[in-house]
Design a protein around this motif. Structure first.
Motif, PDB file in Angstrom:
ATOM      1  N   ALA A  94      45.131   6.000  25.636  1.00 13.56           N
ATOM      2  CA  ALA A  94      43.847   6.649  25.915  1.00 13.56           C
ATOM      3  C   ALA A  94      44.046   7.982  26.625  1.00 13.56           C
ATOM      4  CB  ALA A  94      42.964   5.723  26.747  1.00 13.56           C
ATOM      5  N   GLU A  95      44.996   8.042  27.541  1.00 13.36           N
ATOM      6  CA  GLU A  95      45.281   9.294  28.249  1.00 13.36           C
ATOM      7  C   GLU A  95      45.771  10.364  27.281  1.00 13.36           C
ATOM      8  OE1 GLU A  95      48.035   7.878  31.108  1.00 13.36           O
ATOM      9  OE2 GLU A  95      46.493   7.341  32.592  1.00 13.36           O
ATOM     10  N   GLN A  96      46.606   9.963  26.324  1.00 11.11           N
ATOM     11  CA  GLN A  96      47.101  10.907  25.330  1.00 11.11           C
ATOM     12  C   GLN A  96      45.946  11.484  24.524  1.00 11.11           C
ATOM     13  OE1 GLN A  96      49.077   9.785  21.482  1.00 11.11           O
ATOM     14  NE2 GLN A  96      50.925  10.511  22.512  1.00 11.11           N
ATOM     15  N   ARG A  97      45.034  10.611  24.117  1.00 11.47           N
ATOM     16  CA  ARG A  97      43.895  11.071  23.322  1.00 11.47           C
ATOM     17  C   ARG A  97      42.932  11.906  24.149  1.00 11.47           C
ATOM     18  NH1 ARG A  97      40.735   8.721  18.433  1.00 11.47           N
ATOM     19  NH2 ARG A  97      42.798   7.959  17.926  1.00 11.47           N
ATOM     20  N   GLN A  98      42.800  11.569  25.449  1.00  7.70           N
ATOM     21  CA  GLN A  98      41.919  12.329  26.319  1.00  7.70           C
ATOM     22  C   GLN A  98      42.435  13.748  26.509  1.00  7.70           C
ATOM     23  OE1 GLN A  98      39.024  11.327  27.430  1.00  7.70           O
ATOM     24  NE2 GLN A  98      38.581  13.211  28.545  1.00  7.70           N
ATOM     25  N   LEU A 151      41.839  -1.058  18.197  1.00  5.87           N
ATOM     26  CA  LEU A 151      41.073  -0.847  19.427  1.00  5.87           C
ATOM     27  C   LEU A 151      41.602   0.309  20.268  1.00  5.87           C
ATOM     28  CD1 LEU A 151      40.476  -4.528  20.609  1.00  5.87           C
ATOM     29  CD2 LEU A 151      38.704  -2.867  19.972  1.00  5.87           C
ATOM     30  N   MET A 152      42.762   0.838  19.933  1.00  3.00           N
ATOM     31  CA  MET A 152      43.370   1.869  20.776  1.00  3.00           C
ATOM     32  C   MET A 152      42.470   3.078  20.985  1.00  3.00           C
ATOM     33  SD  MET A 152      47.293   1.797  19.406  1.00  3.00           S
ATOM     34  CE  MET A 152      47.646   3.441  19.992  1.00  3.00           C
ATOM     35  N   CYS A 153      41.732   3.460  19.969  1.00  2.93           N
ATOM     36  CA  CYS A 153      40.912   4.661  20.076  1.00  2.93           C
ATOM     37  C   CYS A 153      39.514   4.376  20.620  1.00  2.93           C
ATOM     38  CB  CYS A 153      40.788   5.340  18.712  1.00  2.93           C
ATOM     39  SG  CYS A 153      39.934   4.332  17.471  1.00  2.93           S
ATOM     40  N   ALA A 154      39.157   3.102  20.772  1.00  2.00           N
ATOM     41  CA  ALA A 154      37.780   2.742  21.119  1.00  2.00           C
ATOM     42  C   ALA A 154      37.307   3.275  22.466  1.00  2.00           C
ATOM     43  CB  ALA A 154      37.610   1.221  21.052  1.00  2.00           C
ATOM     44  N   PRO A 155      38.098   3.198  23.553  1.00  2.00           N
ATOM     45  CA  PRO A 155      37.569   3.676  24.846  1.00  2.00           C
ATOM     46  C   PRO A 155      37.158   5.143  24.819  1.00  2.00           C
ATOM     47  CG  PRO A 155      39.555   2.360  25.172  1.00  2.00           C
ATOM     48  CD  PRO A 155      39.436   2.601  23.698  1.00  2.00           C
ATOM     49  N   ASN A 156      38.003   5.999  24.238  1.00  2.00           N
ATOM     50  CA  ASN A 156      37.680   7.425  24.165  1.00  2.00           C
ATOM     51  C   ASN A 156      36.512   7.684  23.230  1.00  2.00           C
ATOM     52  OD1 ASN A 156      40.781   6.935  24.337  1.00  2.00           O
ATOM     53  ND2 ASN A 156      40.467   8.853  25.430  1.00  2.00           N
ATOM     54  N   TYR A 157      36.475   6.945  22.131  1.00  2.00           N
ATOM     55  CA  TYR A 157      35.409   7.127  21.147  1.00  2.00           C
ATOM     56  C   TYR A 157      34.044   6.824  21.762  1.00  2.00           C
ATOM     57  CZ  TYR A 157      32.833   6.651  16.758  1.00  2.00           C
ATOM     58  OH  TYR A 157      31.917   6.796  15.739  1.00  2.00           O
ATOM     59  N   VAL A 158      33.965   5.711  22.472  1.00  2.00           N
ATOM     60  CA  VAL A 158      32.701   5.321  23.097  1.00  2.00           C
ATOM     61  C   VAL A 158      32.307   6.313  24.186  1.00  2.00           C
ATOM     62  CG1 VAL A 158      31.553   3.550  24.468  1.00  2.00           C
ATOM     63  CG2 VAL A 158      33.010   2.886  22.558  1.00  2.00           C
ATOM     64  N   ARG A 171      37.971   4.818  31.067  1.00  2.00           N
ATOM     65  CA  ARG A 171      38.542   3.690  31.811  1.00  2.00           C
ATOM     66  C   ARG A 171      37.540   2.539  31.933  1.00  2.00           C
ATOM     67  NH1 ARG A 171      43.406   4.821  34.076  1.00  2.00           N
ATOM     68  NH2 ARG A 171      43.985   7.030  34.181  1.00  2.00           N
ATOM     69  N   ARG A 172      36.269   2.862  32.060  1.00  2.00           N
ATOM     70  CA  ARG A 172      35.239   1.817  32.135  1.00  2.00           C
ATOM     71  C   ARG A 172      35.251   0.987  30.859  1.00  2.00           C
ATOM     72  NH1 ARG A 172      30.222   0.633  34.444  1.00  2.00           N
ATOM     73  NH2 ARG A 172      28.724  -0.291  32.982  1.00  2.00           N
ATOM     74  N   TYR A 173      35.312   1.659  29.720  1.00  2.00           N
ATOM     75  CA  TYR A 173      35.234   0.945  28.444  1.00  2.00           C
ATOM     76  C   TYR A 173      36.542   0.242  28.102  1.00  2.00           C
ATOM     77  CZ  TYR A 173      30.838   3.157  28.523  1.00  2.00           C
ATOM     78  OH  TYR A 173      29.584   3.534  28.947  1.00  2.00           O
ATOM     79  N   LEU A 174      37.660   0.792  28.575  1.00  2.00           N
ATOM     80  CA  LEU A 174      38.913   0.071  28.402  1.00  2.00           C
ATOM     81  C   LEU A 174      38.879  -1.234  29.196  1.00  2.00           C
ATOM     82  CD1 LEU A 174      41.766  -0.279  27.398  1.00  2.00           C
ATOM     83  CD2 LEU A 174      42.563   1.218  29.244  1.00  2.00           C
ATOM     84  N   ALA A 175      38.319  -1.191  30.406  1.00  2.00           N
ATOM     85  CA  ALA A 175      38.221  -2.412  31.217  1.00  2.00           C
ATOM     86  C   ALA A 175      37.347  -3.451  30.532  1.00  2.00           C
ATOM     87  CB  ALA A 175      37.668  -2.080  32.602  1.00  2.00           C
ATOM     88  N   ILE A 176      36.235  -3.007  29.933  1.00  2.00           N
ATOM     89  CA  ILE A 176      35.355  -3.936  29.210  1.00  2.00           C
ATOM     90  C   ILE A 176      36.095  -4.542  28.014  1.00  2.00           C
ATOM     91  CG2 ILE A 176      33.270  -4.083  27.776  1.00  2.00           C
ATOM     92  CD1 ILE A 176      32.049  -1.922  29.615  1.00  2.00           C
TER      93      ILE A 176
END
Length: 202
Positions: A94-98, A151-158, A171-176
């Motif tokens: 997620a950090e890489q994509r961010q 699911l790898m791209c899901a936190p950033n996408y959301v 990070r919120r959505y990764l935790a969920i």
């Protein structure tokens, strides 16, 4: 046998890949070789000495990014807590994509043999991380490597649907998402994991 690059050539290549990644992130696939060379502070001819075509340059960017994930995953396979290792891997992805969302480049390089091979290696690393976490009861029994790959791209996408939000909202959505992977309170999933899609972005 491939000869190692001279120090100055290796430096030019690093500058070139970083400049190209920034240029593609800003302009998409319309980014030109001339603009990339200007951004890197090198001549256009230098670009073509490293990469014969724009497609080769795109493939090199994808290879570098996926190699970082593979190295991270392989290192985490030796971590003491398999659940935390899997979560850390997702954080790094997620950090890489961010930092730069270049997922659109994967489709442009999907026909490249080296990219296909490195994607297969990444999937194998993810499978190993998931298998280890599942064997230790850190994630539910019906979670597969394919699920994690998708699911790898899901936190950033959301998080991208909340303009003006803090940059680490993902990070919120990764935790969920990760709580949904845990076995506690899990209900049966309504559908089996899909087969891997050959052009899935990471």
């Amino acid at each position: 046998m491939t000869r190692p690059l001279r120090a100055d050539a290796a430096r030019n290549r690093r500058l070139l890949l970083a400049a190209a990644a920034d240029e593609f992130a800003e302009r998409g696939l319309e980014a030109s070789i001339a603009d990339i060379a200007r951004r890197a502070g090198i001549g256009k001819g230098t670009v073509f000495r490293h990469f014969a075509t724009k497609e080769d340059l795109i493939a090199a960017i994808v290879l570098d990014r996926v190699e970082v994930l593979i190295e991270t995953g392989d290192h985490l396979l030796g971590a003491g807590d398999p659940g935390e290792a899997l979560l850390k891997f997702l954080e790094v992805a997620a950090e890489q994509r961010q930092e730069r969302d270049l997922s659109f480049l994967h489709g442009a390089s999907s026909a490249n043999t080296q990219v296909s091979q490195v994607q297969d290696r990444l999937r194998a690393t993810i499978d190993a991380l998931v298998d280890r976490a599942r064997d230790h009861g850190a994630v539910r029994d019906d979670i597969t490597g394919t699920d994690l790959f998708l699911l790898m791209c899901a936190p950033n996408y959301v998080a991208g649907y909340a303009p003006g939000a803090p940059p680490d909202l993902w990070r919120r959505y990764l935790a969920i998402i990760f709580d949904g992977l845990r076995p506690q309170g899990a209900h049966p999933l309504p559908h089996p994991a899909p087969d891997l899609l050959p052009e899935t972005n990471v």
